[in-house]
Design a protein around this motif. Structure first.
Motif: not given
Ligand code: TSB
Ligand code: ZN
Length: 626
Positions: A429-443
Motif C-alpha cells: 500500500a505504501l509503495v503504491e501510494s508513492g510515499l517514501p517510507f522506512f521500516e522499523a522492527w519492534n514498533e
C-alpha cells in the motif's frame, strides 16, 4: 586479547539503535576524560557509571562536596588539556579477580564486576557470565568498560562539549542507596555542532508546550491528579473542541459513523481481544482476580487502554453483509494507559487521553482503497493544521535477526503467517501510494503492523501522530463475520487508524509548532477589543457581542490598564487581531487593527474587518491577512 572487531561487536550490541555510532564512541570516550579530570580535582571522588546518552553523556560519582562553577570550569579546562595530550585509549582484558584488586578502593566498581560475573551488566541487563572483563586506560586513568572508544583523546574536540549541570542521583536509581553526584555534559563532533545544539535547546525551551501552556492559560498539571493527568483550562478546551469538530466533520464527509462507547468494561472483553495478555502492564486498575477477594467475576472492571474491542461490539451489533462493507466506526475515544511516571509530561504523553480513533471493517479486496482513503484524509488534515514535515514508518514486530532471550514472551500475537501477510499488504500500500517510507522492527501493535506518521519536536525527537494499522488478529479473536455474495460467512479485516492522534498529543505538537500563536481558525481568542477610554466601553462591548453572535471568539478588555498595556497583553497572549477603538473609530463604525506580530493595519470599517476575518477563518489559512 579480543580483536578490535570482537570488541566493537560487543560494544555495538549495547548501542541503542537510534544513536549515531560515531557520536556514541566520542561521548563514551569523553565520559572517561571527564572522570579523569573529576578525580584529579576531587581525589576522594569515586567514579561509578557514565554512559553516553542522547545529546551527550553523564557520569555519576560518589562525591561529598558540591562542585562550584569554578570547579566545573577547572574540570572542563583540564579535559581540554587531556584531549590535547592525544593519549591512546588502551584496552586490556583482565580476570574478575584482577579487576577486584585494581578497583579495590572503589566499592561501586567491585559491585559491577561482581554483577558481570553473575551475568548482569552495569545497568542490570543480562550479560554473558564472562569471568574476564575489559578495562580502558587513557593517560593516568583506568576505567572498567566494554568500549568501544575512539583511538586517542586527540580524536575528540575540546570545543565540542559542554558540562551543563551537576544533579543528584541515587546509585542504581534506588532511593535506598547513596545519593551520588551526576555530571551532565552535551557532546558533539565539533564546535559548530555544539553551537547548533545549544541554539536548538534555547529555541525548544522557548517553545516548550508546558511553558506556553502556563503562559497562555491552556492547561495545567495538578499534583493532586497525579502525573500524566493534565486538565484543560477554558482556552485549551476551546482549542480541543475546535480540533474535534474539524476532524469529525471531515470524517463524516468521508463516510465514517460516529459512536459513543463506554470507556470501561469487564476484564473479560480484553481477555478475548488479547489486551489482557499483551497489554496488561499498561492497563489500570491492575487487578489480580484470584487474590482480589472479589467473588463476583462480573464485577472486575477495567479502564480501556484502546477502543478496538468496543468498536468491534458495534460491528457485531447486527448481521453484516458484503454490501455493508466497509464500515467505518469512529469515536473521539477516551482511553487510559498506565504509562511510566518518568515518561509522562505536559500533554505529549499522558495517562488519560482522547484519540481521534476509528476502526474500519473491510473486505480483503477493500484494504488498499481504504488505506488510500485514510492517507488522503490525513493529508487534508495536516494541510489545515500546517503540519508539513513528517515521515512514514512501517512498524513491524520482533526483529528476526535478534532472537528473544529464552523464556521471554514476545509482545506480539503469535501468528507468523498473519504478520507476514499484513506487513506485505501495508508495504504494498505504501509503495503504491508513492510515499517514501522506512521500516522499523519492534514498533508494531500486538495485533498487527502499522504505518506510523513520525514528526519531530523542536529538539528533533520523533513521535507518532497519525497511525494506520492492519489487523487480521482481533477479527479472529472475536470471530467476526460478514455474509459474502455467495452467502458464505467470511472474515473481515480491521484497519485501526488515528488521523490527528490524541487531542493531547496533537495539542502539544501544535503549541510547539506555532509557539502558541495558533492559526486564526484554532486560536482560543481570535479578536481582542481594546477601548481607548471609558467612554468607548459601550461601543467596544457592542462590537464584541456582535462578533460573538457571528461565532467569533472575542475578548473585550474593560480593565483599568492603559491602552498600550492592554495591547501588549493581547499580543503576549498571541491573540491574532487587536482592535483598538476610540473617538474616530466610534464615529466611523471602524476599528484600528493591530496584528499579534505588532504590525499595524490602520483603521478599517467594521464590515471590512469582519469580511477579512471570515475569509481567514473559513479558508483555515495560516496567514492573518489573506
Ligand atoms: C488507532 N487501537 C489503535 C487505534 O485504533 C491504537 O490505540 N493505537 S496506538 O496505541 O498506536 O495509539 C494511537 C495514537 O495515540 C498513537 O499513534 C499516538 O499518536 C497516540 N498516543 C499513544 N499513547 C499516547 C499517550 N500516552 N499520550 C498521548 N498520546 C498517545
Ligand atoms: Zn484500535
Amino acid at each position: 586479547m579480543a580483536t578490535e572487531a570482537e570488541l566493537k561487536a560487543a560494544g555495538d550490541k549495547y548501542i541503542p539503535k537510534d544513536y549515531d555510532p560515531t557520536l556514541y564512541k566520542l561521548r563514551h570516550s569523553l565520559a572517561h576524560v571527564l572522570a579523569q579530570a573529576v578525580v584529579e580535582k576531587f581525589p576522594q571522588a569515586k567514579p561509578t557509571i557514565g554512559p553516553p546518552i542522547e545529546y551527550g553523556f553523564y557520569y555519576d560519582f560518589d562525591l561529598d562536596v558540591n562542585p562550584t562553577d569554578g570547579d566545573l570550569e577547572w574540570i572542563s579546562n583540564r579535559m581540554k588539556q587531556i584531549i590535547k595530550g592525544k593519549y591512546p585509549f588502551k584496552v586490556r582484558e583482565i580476570s574478575a579477580d584482577e579487576g577486584r584488586e585494581l578497583f579495590k578502593d572503589n566499592p561501586y566498581k567491585v559491585e559491577l564486576i561482581d554483577g558481570l560475573t553473575k551475568g548482569k551488566d552495569e545497568y542490570g541487563n543480562e550479560a554473558a557470565t564472562n569471568p574476564t572483563i575489559t578495562v580502558y586506560q587513557q593517560d593516568t586513568f583506568t576505567d572498567l568498560c566494554r568500549g568501544p572508544h575512539v583511538e586517542t583523546t586527540g580524536n575528540l574536540d575540546g570545543k565540542g562539549f559542554k558540562i551543563t549541570q551537576v544533579t543528584g542521583s541515587y546509585w542504581r536509581g534506588d532511593s535506598k542507596n547513596k545519593m551520588l553526584k551526576r555530571f551532565h555534559a552535551t557532546a558533539w563532533a565539533n564546535a559548530d555542532d555544539l553551537k547548533a545544539h545549544l541554539a536548538r535547546v534555547e529555541e525548544a525551551a522557548k517553545r516548550d508546550h508546558r511553558k506556553i501552556g502556563r503562559e497562555l492559560d491552556l492547561f495545567s498539571n495538578e499534583q493532586v491528579f497525579g502525573a500524566g493527568f493534565p486538565m484543560l483550562l477554558p482556552k485549551g478546551a476551546t482549542v480541543r473542541r475546535l480540533l474535534e469538530a474539524f476532524i469529525t466533520d471531515y470524517e463524516r464527509k468521508a463516510g465514517y459513523l460516529h459512536v459513543y462507547t463506554p470507556d470501561a468494561a469487564k476484564v473479560e472483553l480484553y481477555k478475548i481481544s488479547g489486551h489482557w495478555e499483551h497489554y496488561k502492564d499498561s492497563m489500570f486498575p491492575q487487578m489480580d482476580m484470584g487474590e482480589s477477594g472479589n467473588e463476583n467475576e462480573d464485577e472486575n472492571l477495567v479502564l480501556r487502554p484502546m477502543c478496538c474491542p468496543h468498536h468491534i461490539q458495534v460491528f457485531k451489533s447486527k448481521p453484516r453483509s458484503y454490501r455493508d462493507l466497509p464500515i467505518r466506526i469512529a469515536e473521539l475515544g477516551k482511553m487510559y494507559r498506565y504509562e511510566r511516571s518518568g515518561v509522562v509530561g505536559g500533554l505529549s504523553r499522558v495517562r488519560c487521553m482522547t484519540l481521534n480513533d476509528a476502526h474500519l471493517f473491510v473486505r480483503p479486496d477493500q484494504i488498499k482503497g481504504e488505506i488510500a482513503g485514510v492517507l488522503s484524509l490525513m493529508k487534508k488534515a495536516y494541510a489545515d493544521l500546517g503540519i508539513t514535515e513528517y515521515r512514514f514508518r512501517l512498524s513491524k514486530n520482533d526483529d528476526p535477526a535478534t532472537p528473544l532471550p529464552p523464556e521471554t514472551k514476545s509482545k506480539y500475537a503469535d501468528d507468523p503467517e498473519m504478520w507476514e501477510s499484513s506487513i506485505r499488504i501495508l508495504r504494498e500500500a505504501l509503495v503504491e501510494s508513492g510515499l517514501p517510507f522506512f521500516e522499523a522492527w519492534n514498533e508494531a501493535a500486538f495485533y498487527g503492523p502499522k504505518v506510523d506518521v513520525q514528526v519531530k519536536d523542536t529538539m528533533g525527537r520523533e513521535e507518532t501522530l497519525s497511525t494506520i494499522q492492519l489487523d487480521q488478529h482481533l477479527p479472529k479473536q472475536f470471530k467476526l463475520e460478514f455474509k459474502d455474495s455467495d452467502d458464505t460467512p467470511k472474515r473481515p479485516v480491521m484497519i485501526h487508524r488515528g488521523v490527528i492522534s490524541t487531542m493531547e498529543r496533537m495539542m502539544s505538537y501544535l503549541i510547539e509548532l506555532y509557539a502558541g500563536a495558533f492559526p486564526v481558525w484554532l486560536a482560543p481568542v481570535q479578536v481582542a477589543i481594546v477601548p481607548i477610554a471609558d467612554r468607548h466601553f459601550e461601543f467596544a462591548q457592542k462590537l464584541g457581542d456582535s462578533l460573538l453572535e457571528q461565532d467569533y471568539r472575542v475578548d473585550v478588555d474593560l480593565g483599568d490598564k492603559r491602552m498600550q498595556a492592554k495591547i501588549r497583553d493581547a499580543q503576549l497572549q498571541k491573540v491574532p487581531y487587536v482592535l483598538v477603538v476610540g473617538d474616530k473609530e466610534m464615529e466611523a463604525n471602524a476599528v484600528a487593527v493591530r496584528l499579534r506580530s505588532g504590525e499595524d493595519l490602520g483603521a478599517k470599517p467594521v464590515a471590512e474587518f469582519v469580511a477579512m476575518l471570515e475569509k481567514v477563518v473559513r479558508s483555515r489559512t495560516l496567514k492573518l491577512v489573506p
